[in-house]
Design a protein around this motif. Structure first.
Motif, short mmCIF file in Angstrom:
data_model
loop_
_atom_site.label_atom_id
_atom_site.label_comp_id
_atom_site.label_asym_id
_atom_site.label_seq_id
_atom_site.Cartn_x
_atom_site.Cartn_y
_atom_site.Cartn_z
N SER A 197 0.81 -1.21 0.00
CA SER A 197 0.00 0.00 0.00
C SER A 197 0.85 1.26 0.00
CB SER A 197 -0.95 0.00 1.20
OG SER A 197 -0.22 0.14 2.40
N GLU A 198 2.11 1.17 0.40
CA GLU A 198 2.98 2.34 0.47
C GLU A 198 3.85 2.52 -0.76
OE1 GLU A 198 5.22 1.91 4.04
OE2 GLU A 198 3.51 2.34 5.32
N ARG A 199 3.65 1.69 -1.77
CA ARG A 199 4.45 1.83 -2.98
C ARG A 199 4.30 3.24 -3.52
NH1 ARG A 199 2.85 -2.94 -6.84
NH2 ARG A 199 0.96 -1.77 -6.62
N LYS A 200 5.40 3.82 -3.86
CA LYS A 200 5.42 5.21 -4.30
C LYS A 200 4.83 5.38 -5.70
CE LYS A 200 7.99 6.90 -0.85
NZ LYS A 200 7.40 6.38 0.31
N GLU A 201 5.16 4.48 -6.59
CA GLU A 201 4.76 4.65 -7.98
C GLU A 201 4.39 3.29 -8.55
OE1 GLU A 201 6.54 7.26 -11.61
OE2 GLU A 201 7.93 6.34 -10.23
N GLU A 202 3.31 3.27 -9.28
CA GLU A 202 2.89 2.04 -9.91
C GLU A 202 3.90 1.63 -10.98
OE1 GLU A 202 0.23 -0.03 -9.35
OE2 GLU A 202 -0.05 1.19 -7.56
N PRO A 203 4.22 0.35 -11.07
CA PRO A 203 5.20 -0.11 -12.06
C PRO A 203 4.80 0.24 -13.50
CG PRO A 203 4.64 -1.89 -10.55
CD PRO A 203 3.76 -0.74 -10.22
N ARG A 204 3.53 0.10 -13.83
CA ARG A 204 3.08 0.41 -15.19
C ARG A 204 3.31 1.88 -15.50
NH1 ARG A 204 -1.88 1.85 -18.06
NH2 ARG A 204 -2.91 2.19 -16.07
N SER B 273 -1.59 -6.28 -16.83
CA SER B 273 -2.22 -7.40 -16.15
C SER B 273 -1.71 -8.73 -16.70
CB SER B 273 -3.73 -7.30 -16.28
OG SER B 273 -4.36 -8.38 -15.68
N GLU B 274 -1.56 -8.80 -18.02
CA GLU B 274 -1.04 -10.02 -18.65
C GLU B 274 0.41 -10.28 -18.23
OE1 GLU B 274 -0.19 -11.59 -23.14
OE2 GLU B 274 -2.03 -10.45 -22.80
N LEU B 275 1.23 -9.22 -18.19
CA LEU B 275 2.61 -9.37 -17.72
C LEU B 275 2.65 -9.84 -16.27
CD1 LEU B 275 4.47 -6.25 -19.16
CD2 LEU B 275 4.97 -8.65 -19.65
N ALA B 276 1.77 -9.28 -15.45
CA ALA B 276 1.71 -9.66 -14.04
C ALA B 276 1.31 -11.12 -13.88
CB ALA B 276 0.75 -8.74 -13.29
N GLU B 277 0.36 -11.56 -14.69
CA GLU B 277 -0.08 -12.96 -14.63
C GLU B 277 1.04 -13.89 -15.05
OE1 GLU B 277 -1.94 -16.22 -13.69
OE2 GLU B 277 -2.71 -14.23 -13.19
N GLU B 278 1.77 -13.53 -16.12
CA GLU B 278 2.91 -14.33 -16.55
C GLU B 278 3.96 -14.40 -15.44
OE1 GLU B 278 4.46 -12.67 -20.16
OE2 GLU B 278 2.64 -13.12 -21.29
N ARG B 279 4.20 -13.27 -14.81
CA ARG B 279 5.18 -13.18 -13.72
C ARG B 279 4.76 -14.08 -12.55
NH1 ARG B 279 5.68 -9.04 -9.50
NH2 ARG B 279 7.88 -8.74 -9.01
N ASP C 292 5.84 -6.24 -30.04
CA ASP C 292 7.24 -6.69 -29.98
C ASP C 292 7.85 -6.39 -28.61
OD1 ASP C 292 7.11 -7.56 -32.60
OD2 ASP C 292 7.95 -5.70 -33.41
N TYR C 293 7.60 -5.19 -28.12
CA TYR C 293 8.12 -4.79 -26.81
C TYR C 293 7.61 -5.74 -25.72
CZ TYR C 293 9.09 -1.95 -22.69
OH TYR C 293 9.53 -1.52 -21.46
N LEU C 294 6.31 -6.03 -25.74
CA LEU C 294 5.73 -6.93 -24.74
C LEU C 294 6.30 -8.34 -24.85
CD1 LEU C 294 2.02 -5.71 -24.87
CD2 LEU C 294 3.59 -5.52 -22.92
#
Length: 143
Positions: A14-21, A43-49, A83-85
């Protein structure tokens, strides 16, 4: 152990300063890329992770490693978001494969540096990159 107290972990999240995305999108914008990651992309990257965590029996309480991989890919000539994804997904999979293969023996930054070095050596060819780590996971390949 089934009564593990998640309050400190939840407080950290909850204290994360900045969202990764948001951070990745800022880097994409600074590098003049014509695309941004949508909530669905992230969300797709997070699920893969999360799947990689399960496969390799790992935990990672921050997005710093994925953000570092995303950061070096921002400088690469990837003109399309797809390609980036794809490249980020492959690099993320390699990272967690190596993290599981070298538990505590090398730092996360050393793994990221080696992924970046080989990525540049193979000029972004994902098959060659993946094959090099499958063939030489000890990170001793000098090509």
């Amino acid at each position: 152990m089934t009564q593990f107290d998640l309050s400190l972990f939840n407080q950290y999240l909850s204290e994360r300063k900045e969202e990764p995305r948001t951070k990745i999108n800022q880097e994409l914008q600074v590098s003049n890329k014509s695309y941004q990651l949508s909530a669905a992309d992230f969300s797709e990257l997070a699920e893969e992770r999360n799947q990689l965590f399960k496969e390799h029996h790992l935990l990672d309480f921050s997005w710093e490693n994925s953000q570092a991989l995303a950061g070096f890919l921002v400088t690469e000539p990837l003109f399309y978001k797809s390609d980036y994804l794809e490249h980020l997904s492959v690099c993320q999979a390699i990272f967690y494969y190596l993290r599981a293969y070298h538990p505590g023996q090398i730092t996360d930054q050393e793994i990221i540096d080696e992924i970046q070095r080989r990525y540049q050596t193979y000029q972004g060819d994902l098959e060659m990159l993946q094959g090099s780590f499958e063939d030489f996971p000890d990170m001793e390949a000098d090509e």
